[in-house]
Write a protein that holds these residues in place. Structure first.
Motif: not given
Length: 220
Positions: A24-34, A139-147, A149-152
């Motif tokens: 879920v965290g990995v997918v959140g990273v994808s979502y945030g960066s996109l 918890l992990f979903w928004p944390l992944g999105v935040l990460l 979005g920051t990396v994106g």
């Protein structure tokens, strides 16, 4: 207290749930960066990840708007995708708790928590698995999105490294086993064909909705 509450679960179940957290965290990273790559401010995907907690709907929402679609159509598409939560709610009504806790219990209801909750053998284990998985996902979903979005902000084109393909790939991997059923395969194929055929003629977001007519297909 929490350790005792979840002690009825086996180590293998806890390990599987933790792996779901990571996915879920990995997918959140994808979502945030996109979302950042599409030009959205970070607060938008972040607040959606906290309040909606539904990856497919959130990806669809930002994708439709970024492609020039109407926000209302994007919201409707997301609601239709989330319509599966209605039968979910009926299935897990005994697991969400009572009183004030019921609101949180409903909020953590997602594909993963429902699957883990319903797959356990005893009522105690079902409730523990549902809550352990659900709390971790929210918890992990928004944390992944935040990460993400920051990396994106430092990635000019996320699609170059495949971040845009992470979520569709995971969804495809999840549904492939269902294609062993001939009816499911026929319906999915019809929905896909219908969606692709109308892309040049209808507004962005509508092809996804029209693909639902594939559910009407039946094998002979």
């Amino acid at each position: 207290m929490f350790t005792r509450y979840f002690s009825c679960l086996s180590g293998d179940i806890k390990k599987a749930i933790f792996l779901v957290y990571l996915a879920v965290g990995v997918v959140g990273v994808s979502y945030g960066s996109l979302a950042i790559a599409y030009g959205f401010p970070l607060w938008l995907p972040l607040i959606l990840s906290v309040l909606v907690v539904a990856g497919a709907s959130e990806f669809m929402f930002i994708g439709i708007i970024a492609s020039g679609g109407n926000p209302l159509a994007a919201a409707m598409a997301g609601l239709l995708v989330n319509a599966r939560h209605l039968p979910f709610g009926v299935a897990v009504r005994e697991l969400v708790g009572k009183g004030a806790a019921k609101f949180l219990g409903c909020h953590i209801m997602n594909d993963e928590s429902v699957v883990f909750g319903m797959s356990q053998s005893t009522p105690e284990q079902r409730k523990a698995a549902y809550w352990l998985c659900g709390i971790g996902v929210v918890l992990f979903w928004p944390l992944g999105v935040l990460l993400g979005g920051t990396v994106g902000k430092f990635i000019p084109a996320p699609e170059v490294i495949g971040l845009d393909a992470v979520f569709p790939t995971i969804l495809l991997a999840m549904v492939i086993p269902a294609f062993k059923n001939k009816t499911s395969l026929i319906r999915a194929s019809c929905g896909t064909a219908l969606s692709l055929s109308v892309v040049p003629f209808v507004p962005v977001g509508l092809p996804v909705l029209l693909s639902l007519f594939g559910l009407l297909a039946r094998k002979k």
